[in-house]
Write a protein that holds these residues in place. Structure first.
Motif, mmCIF file in Angstrom:
data_model
loop_
_atom_site.group_PDB
_atom_site.id
_atom_site.type_symbol
_atom_site.label_atom_id
_atom_site.label_comp_id
_atom_site.label_asym_id
_atom_site.label_seq_id
_atom_site.Cartn_x
_atom_site.Cartn_y
_atom_site.Cartn_z
ATOM 1 N N LEU A 31 -5.447 -10.419 -6.036
ATOM 2 C CA LEU A 31 -5.640 -11.396 -6.769
ATOM 3 C C LEU A 31 -7.328 -11.330 -7.280
ATOM 4 C CD1 LEU A 31 -4.463 -14.428 -4.270
ATOM 5 C CD2 LEU A 31 -3.129 -12.838 -6.124
ATOM 6 N N SER A 32 -7.569 -10.017 -7.374
ATOM 7 C CA SER A 32 -9.058 -9.863 -7.693
ATOM 8 C C SER A 32 -9.411 -9.872 -9.387
ATOM 9 C CB SER A 32 -9.656 -8.802 -7.093
ATOM 10 O OG SER A 32 -8.903 -7.671 -7.494
ATOM 11 N N VAL A 33 -9.282 -8.678 -9.872
ATOM 12 C CA VAL A 33 -9.735 -8.346 -11.274
ATOM 13 C C VAL A 33 -8.817 -9.056 -12.265
ATOM 14 C CG1 VAL A 33 -8.331 -6.130 -11.696
ATOM 15 C CG2 VAL A 33 -10.362 -6.430 -13.140
ATOM 16 N N GLY A 34 -9.390 -9.702 -13.351
ATOM 17 C CA GLY A 34 -8.708 -10.605 -14.313
ATOM 18 C C GLY A 34 -7.934 -9.736 -15.201
ATOM 19 N N VAL A 35 -6.599 -9.280 -14.596
ATOM 20 C CA VAL A 35 -5.589 -8.659 -15.422
ATOM 21 C C VAL A 35 -4.213 -9.368 -15.045
ATOM 22 C CG1 VAL A 35 -4.624 -6.259 -15.496
ATOM 23 C CG2 VAL A 35 -6.763 -6.366 -15.370
ATOM 24 N N TYR A 36 -3.674 -9.485 -16.208
ATOM 25 C CA TYR A 36 -2.386 -10.205 -16.077
ATOM 26 C C TYR A 36 -1.310 -9.155 -15.264
ATOM 27 C CZ TYR A 36 1.805 -12.482 -17.130
ATOM 28 O OH TYR A 36 3.218 -13.253 -17.090
ATOM 29 N N GLN A 37 -0.535 -9.848 -14.447
ATOM 30 C CA GLN A 37 0.525 -9.188 -13.708
ATOM 31 C C GLN A 37 1.898 -9.917 -13.939
ATOM 32 O OE1 GLN A 37 -0.520 -8.422 -9.705
ATOM 33 N NE2 GLN A 37 -2.689 -8.737 -10.080
ATOM 34 N N TYR A 368 -6.527 -9.432 -1.739
ATOM 35 C CA TYR A 368 -7.731 -9.307 -2.205
ATOM 36 C C TYR A 368 -8.306 -10.294 -3.323
ATOM 37 C CZ TYR A 368 -7.710 -4.547 0.048
ATOM 38 O OH TYR A 368 -7.651 -3.835 0.904
ATOM 39 N N MET A 369 -9.260 -10.772 -3.222
ATOM 40 C CA MET A 369 -9.990 -11.703 -4.147
ATOM 41 C C MET A 369 -11.397 -11.483 -4.039
ATOM 42 S SD MET A 369 -9.776 -15.190 -2.066
ATOM 43 C CE MET A 369 -7.955 -14.963 -1.875
ATOM 44 N N ILE A 370 -12.181 -11.915 -5.107
ATOM 45 C CA ILE A 370 -13.570 -11.632 -5.370
ATOM 46 C C ILE A 370 -14.155 -12.571 -4.206
ATOM 47 C CG2 ILE A 370 -15.594 -11.882 -6.983
ATOM 48 C CD1 ILE A 370 -13.293 -10.294 -7.911
ATOM 49 N N GLU A 371 -15.331 -12.120 -3.652
ATOM 50 C CA GLU A 371 -16.090 -12.643 -2.602
ATOM 51 C C GLU A 371 -16.111 -14.209 -2.805
ATOM 52 O OE1 GLU A 371 -18.595 -10.321 -0.247
ATOM 53 O OE2 GLU A 371 -16.700 -9.141 0.427
ATOM 54 N N SER A 372 -16.436 -14.501 -3.905
ATOM 55 C CA SER A 372 -16.779 -16.105 -4.279
ATOM 56 C C SER A 372 -15.415 -17.120 -4.023
ATOM 57 C CB SER A 372 -17.197 -16.458 -5.768
ATOM 58 O OG SER A 372 -16.006 -15.801 -6.563
ATOM 59 N N ILE A 375 -9.600 -16.650 -7.295
ATOM 60 C CA ILE A 375 -8.434 -15.819 -7.341
ATOM 61 C C ILE A 375 -7.959 -15.825 -8.896
ATOM 62 C CG2 ILE A 375 -7.483 -16.526 -4.987
ATOM 63 C CD1 ILE A 375 -5.758 -18.613 -6.459
ATOM 64 N N ASN A 376 -7.213 -14.665 -8.922
ATOM 65 C CA ASN A 376 -6.416 -14.498 -10.370
ATOM 66 C C ASN A 376 -5.053 -14.908 -10.197
ATOM 67 O OD1 ASN A 376 -5.147 -13.391 -12.662
ATOM 68 N ND2 ASN A 376 -5.352 -11.363 -12.182
ATOM 69 N N VAL A 377 -4.621 -16.088 -10.556
ATOM 70 C CA VAL A 377 -3.436 -16.466 -10.117
ATOM 71 C C VAL A 377 -2.188 -15.735 -10.896
ATOM 72 C CG1 VAL A 377 -4.134 -19.039 -10.112
ATOM 73 C CG2 VAL A 377 -2.934 -18.214 -12.326
ATOM 74 N N ALA A 378 -2.471 -14.595 -11.517
ATOM 75 C CA ALA A 378 -1.318 -13.804 -12.302
ATOM 76 C C ALA A 378 -1.052 -12.929 -11.115
ATOM 77 C CB ALA A 378 -1.873 -12.902 -13.209
ATOM 78 N N GLY A 379 -1.629 -12.908 -9.999
ATOM 79 C CA GLY A 379 -1.092 -11.780 -8.754
ATOM 80 C C GLY A 379 -0.198 -12.592 -8.076
ATOM 81 N N ILE A 380 0.021 -13.836 -8.207
ATOM 82 C CA ILE A 380 1.009 -14.560 -7.438
ATOM 83 C C ILE A 380 2.412 -14.522 -8.070
ATOM 84 C CG2 ILE A 380 1.526 -16.805 -6.566
ATOM 85 C CD1 ILE A 380 -1.328 -17.677 -7.176
ATOM 86 N N ARG A 381 3.410 -14.335 -7.039
ATOM 87 C CA ARG A 381 4.738 -14.099 -7.363
ATOM 88 C C ARG A 381 5.643 -14.890 -6.470
ATOM 89 N NH1 ARG A 381 2.919 -8.983 -7.573
ATOM 90 N NH2 ARG A 381 3.781 -8.007 -5.779
ATOM 91 N N PRO A 382 6.898 -15.263 -7.026
ATOM 92 C CA PRO A 382 7.645 -15.958 -6.100
ATOM 93 C C PRO A 382 7.944 -15.451 -4.883
ATOM 94 C CG PRO A 382 8.586 -16.205 -8.260
ATOM 95 C CD PRO A 382 7.245 -15.334 -8.421
ATOM 96 N N ALA A 383 7.911 -13.897 -5.008
ATOM 97 C CA ALA A 383 8.039 -13.225 -3.572
ATOM 98 C C ALA A 383 6.778 -13.047 -2.614
ATOM 99 C CB ALA A 383 8.410 -11.597 -4.100
#
Ligand code: LMR
Length: 397
Positions: A31-37, A368-372, A375-383
């Protein structure tokens, strides 16, 4: 000479991406770097990009230099995306756009140009902002100040405090604003707030400096450019930087743009000449490939329609994931109300966790998320959403 250089701490965002990649645990979640998943956790190449890329390969017949300002068709296409089809600033010849190596390259060119035009100008940045804004902009020698933006307790833009601070900014300074999908907090300005800021900038002679890295991910391609278009109608001078990393998924190709709205067409000539000179002094010319893809998509009705559908799918999915996580956390009756996640926009939200809990999520749960706690919500999946919600609930106990 170089023995004077002590190693620095890892980059707040890219360092976390490296830690994630090195973690062998199969449960790990990024859930860290701002990259779409996507649903499978991959960062896919858009179909519109694939098709445009094939056409670029088939039709290109030289690898000679393009130009300091990059691909002219790209620059025109991006101006259309940013300013709309018939913006008076563009029609009046007041806008100068250069293709740059990513949004970071755009910020860098803008910073050097500002420093050249008005060395004493300061850039006022939201607190919080993208962690790389300050290091990147100060490389040019520009001075940075901050203004309050996000209320961490109420999970909303603290507009009153922001306006109070902006009222004190001296004429000729720049106000850096996130056009949409605020990075890192996901809390955006409303149209009324943009109007208020436009009046304020006009009255105080402040120059808006707008960073548009996520166009299309909040409300829509045109909707997300509201602030850019409004400011460029109202103000004599505006700086706009944009990135094609996210909405075209062209991260590693490094495609972005800087547009300077000048006071008049005569002044735009000086801007064009100095912007080109700045770019020449830093990297000479931007890379061609990614911009050629974007130019082809924006110049072809069918490819463009496909791309717009793909951006809309990403936007819809991000918003659905926000709702899903907020609902899953509500089911766990956590001591914190996380409903704000569903109302924010773009890839990011702050969970509002302290560093210790962020480290616990990483070390105990491999999340994994940035220490602040961004979160990058794109890392979330139904699974994986139940696992994430359980882990957050566990560290809050
Ligand atoms: C992010 O904020 O995660 C992205 O914009 C990637 C980066 O370069 O920091």
């Amino acid at each position: 000479m170089f023995e004077t250089l002590e190693p620095l701490p890892p980059d707040a965002i890219l360092g976390m991406m490296a830690l994630y990649r090195a973690d062998p645990d199969p449960r790990k979640i990024d859930l860290s770097v701002g990259v779409y998943q996507d649903e499978e956790g991959r960062t896919p190449i858009l179909e519109s990009v694939k098709r445009a890329e094939r056409a670029v390969f088939e039709n290109e017949d030289t690898k000679t230099y393009v130009a300091i300002a990059g691909n002219a068709a790209f620059n025109r296409g991006v101006e259309g995306l940013l300013f709309g089809d018939a913006h008076p600033a563009v029609a009046d010849g007041r806008v100068v756009t250069l293709q740059t190596p990513g949004g970071s390259g755009a910020l860098c060119v803008a910073a050097h140009l500002i420093r050249r035009a008005r060395p004493e100008a300061r850039v006022h940045i939201s607190e919080p902002s993208w962690p790389n804004h300050i290091p990147l902009l100060t490389l040019s020698g520009l001075e940075i100040a901050t203004y309050p933006y996000y209320d961490q307790r109420a999970h909303r833009v603290d507009f009153e405090r922001m306006v109070d601070a902006v009222e004190k900014i001296p004429a000729g300074d720049l106000l850096l604003l996130h056009a949409c999908c605020h990075n890192p907090c996901g809390a955006d300005l409303t149209r009324d707030q943009w109007q208020t800021l436009a009046e304020l900038c006009e009255r105080r002679g402040i120059v808006p400096f707008i960073d548009l890295a996520y166009q299309g991910f909040a409300e829509g391609l045109d909707e997300d450019a509201y602030g850019v278009r409004l400011m460029s109608e109202r103000m004599p001078e505006v700086v706009v930087v944009s990135s094609c990393s996210k909405n075209f998924g062209l991260y590693r190709e490094r495609v972005g743009s800087v547009s300077i709205v000048a006071a008049n067409a005569e002044s735009a000539k000086g801007v064009a000449s100095h912007a080109a000179n700045v770019a020449r002094g830093i990297y000479s010319m931007p890379p061609d490939h990614g911009a050629a893809i974007v130019a082809r998509i924006l110049g072809d009705a069918e490819l463009r329609a496909l791309w717009e559908r793909e951006v809309a799918e990403i936007r819809t999915r991000l918003n659905a994931l926000r709702r899903l996580l907020a609902d899953k956390l509500a089911e766990r009756s956590t001591p914190v109300d996380f409903s704000f996640i569903a109302n924010e926009r773009g890839m990011f939200s702050f969970l509002g966790l302290d560093r210790e809990r962020v480290v616990a999520l990483r070390e105990r749960f491999h999340i994994y998320m940035i220490e602040s706690s961004r979160i990058n919500v794109a890392g979330i999946r139904p699974a994986n959403v139940d696992y994430i919600a359980d882990a957050i609930a566990a560290v809050l106990e």
